[in-house]
Design an enzyme around this catalytic site. Structure first.
Site, short mmCIF file in Angstrom:
data_model
loop_
_atom_site.label_atom_id
_atom_site.label_comp_id
_atom_site.label_asym_id
_atom_site.label_seq_id
_atom_site.Cartn_x
_atom_site.Cartn_y
_atom_site.Cartn_z
N CYS A 1 1.03 -1.23 -0.06
CA CYS A 1 -0.06 0.09 -0.12
C CYS A 1 0.83 0.95 0.12
O CYS A 1 0.38 2.32 -0.31
CB CYS A 1 -1.09 0.01 1.24
SG CYS A 1 -0.06 -0.37 2.58
N HIS B 1 -2.75 6.87 3.26
CA HIS B 1 -1.09 6.83 3.29
C HIS B 1 -0.97 7.92 2.52
O HIS B 1 -1.19 8.30 1.24
CB HIS B 1 -0.62 5.53 2.78
CG HIS B 1 -0.59 4.40 3.74
ND1 HIS B 1 -1.17 4.51 4.81
CD2 HIS B 1 0.00 3.35 3.38
CE1 HIS B 1 -1.20 3.07 5.31
NE2 HIS B 1 -0.35 2.38 4.44
N1 LIG Z 1 2.33 -2.60 5.39
C1 LIG Z 1 1.58 -1.41 5.21
C2 LIG Z 1 0.30 -2.14 4.88
C3 LIG Z 1 0.43 -2.27 3.33
O1 LIG Z 1 0.02 -3.22 2.69
C4 LIG Z 1 1.30 -0.85 6.71
O2 LIG Z 1 1.64 -1.02 7.71
O3 LIG Z 1 0.71 0.44 6.48
#
Ligand SMILES: N[C@@H](CC=O)C(=O)O
Length: 361
Positions: free
Chosen positions: A158, A251
């Site tokens: 992500c 994010h």
């Molecule tokens: N590893 C990431 C998740 C994404 O797939 C996170 O911890 O935000």
């Protein structure tokens, strides 16, 4: 019998599994037929197995509430009911690799949110707007697995979704050095503020394994196929810091870029807003109409205003300006559990169906 493809969700009780279930409610092509999880949940109804841990904004779909959760390790029993599965299993990397291949060997395609197979050379890791041609390695993977129909395909982490599509849109200007700091929401760790109170008003400057993924996975997306395997690109060089912030979903990345062919700001914005790919061309059900929006206001993108852009499948970019050390800097935002997780996997499955890789059994 339903004309829709029948789907199983592996790891159905966790946060990404729940996201698959809510996204597939009323999906025009796919229908959840079975849910599978750890032996601890097996035998309970889905509603009992999830208990009070339903974390989606919308209510649990009626159609899954009374489904009896199957044991994810009973591969044949789950696979025999469905045309393909989405995988969000929570196990060690080696166990995930093994179980996803076991499902593929039952001639059941696996579209996975997990990182375990992201560097298996004949497993495609795809963002459908960026590298759908990587699905071609499925032919060599099937030879290795000895299957005619079964395979594993994955989507990337992500954290890269707020900047990898942006850099892709700018590829003709040849970005060669990138510095990115990601500000990652707590749902990326499968948590809410209720189950991670330490995150209220806090910042944690460590997410295990995340910086390596954020630096390396874009290079695999931009790689090419050689002898049935993906060979990663060697440029641009990317360095990152990944930080957990007190945000539920979304994010954000603050990014600096150097280009070999330095463009104007207007050229960069034009490339972002006109960026599109195969999902838009095919009009896939989960495809955003416009993948990247550019926001002119100085205080955008903001998580609370922009994270749901294009139903969480679009990327919001803003604050593009010249830099004194690098050529340009910008801020990108994407929804980590939609575009960045289950939504990205659903879009991969739609592309695979449209290209004839996933069919009725
Ligand atoms: N590893 C990431 C998740 C994404 O797939 C996170 O911890 O935000």
């Amino acid at each position: 019998m339903s004309k829709k493809l029948q789907v199983g969700i592996l790891g159905a009780t966790g946060m990404v599994g729940q996201r698959f279930i809510s996204l597939l409610e009323n999906h025009p092509w796919f229908e959840v037929k079975t849910v599978a999880a750890s032996p601890r949940s097996a035998g309970k109804t889905y509603e009992e197995a999830v208990g009070g841990r339903w974390k989606m904004e919308t209510p649990m779909p009626e159609a899954v509430k009374n489904m009896i959760v199957k044991n994810v390790n009973e591969v044949e029993a789950v696979a025999s009911e469905v045309d393909f599965v989405f995988s969000a299993v929570d196990m060690s990397k080696d166990e995930i690799k093994k179980i996803e291949e076991e499902y593929a060997k039952t001639e059941t395609p696996v579209v996975s949110n997990n990182s375990a197979h992201r560097w298996t050379p004949d497993v495609p890791m795809v963002v459908p707007e960026i590298n759908p041609e990587h699905f071609e390695v499925i032919a060599s993977q099937k030879k290795r697995l000895g299957t005619t129909r079964g395979f594993v395909a994955v989507k990337p982490n992500c954290s890269i979704q707020s900047y990898a599509p942006v850099l892709t849109a700018w590829k003709e200007f040849e970005p060669y050095e990138v510095v990115a700091t990601t500000y990652q929401a707590i749902s990326g760790a499968g948590k809410t503020f209720k189950d991670w109170p330490e995150m209220n008003g806090n910042i944690i400057p460590y997410i295990g394994g995340e910086e390596e993924k954020s630096e390396q996975e874009p290079l695999r997306l931009w790689g090419h196929i050689e002898n049935g395997e993906i060979v990663k690109a060697d440029s641009p060089v990317i360095t990152t810091q990944c930080i957990r912030v007190p945000v539920l979903n979304g994010h954000t990345a603050a990014v600096f870029v150097k280009f070999r062919k330095k463009p104007t700001k207007e050229q960069l914005i034009e490339k972002l807003t006109s960026f599109s790919g195969l999902p838009q061309e095919l009009g896939l059900p989960s495809a955003p109409k416009q993948m990247i929006q550019y926001l002119e206001e100085d205080d955008r993108p903001q998580v609370s205003l922009d994270v749901d852009y294009e139903n969480g499948m679009g990327i919001s970019v803003g604050r593009l300006r010249e830099d004194t050390v690098y050529d340009y800097k910008f801020v990108g935002l994407s929804h980590n559990t939609l575009r960045g997780a289950a939504g990205g996997a659903v879009l991969c499955a739609e592309t695979l169906k449209a290209k004839g890789y996933i069919t009725k059994k």
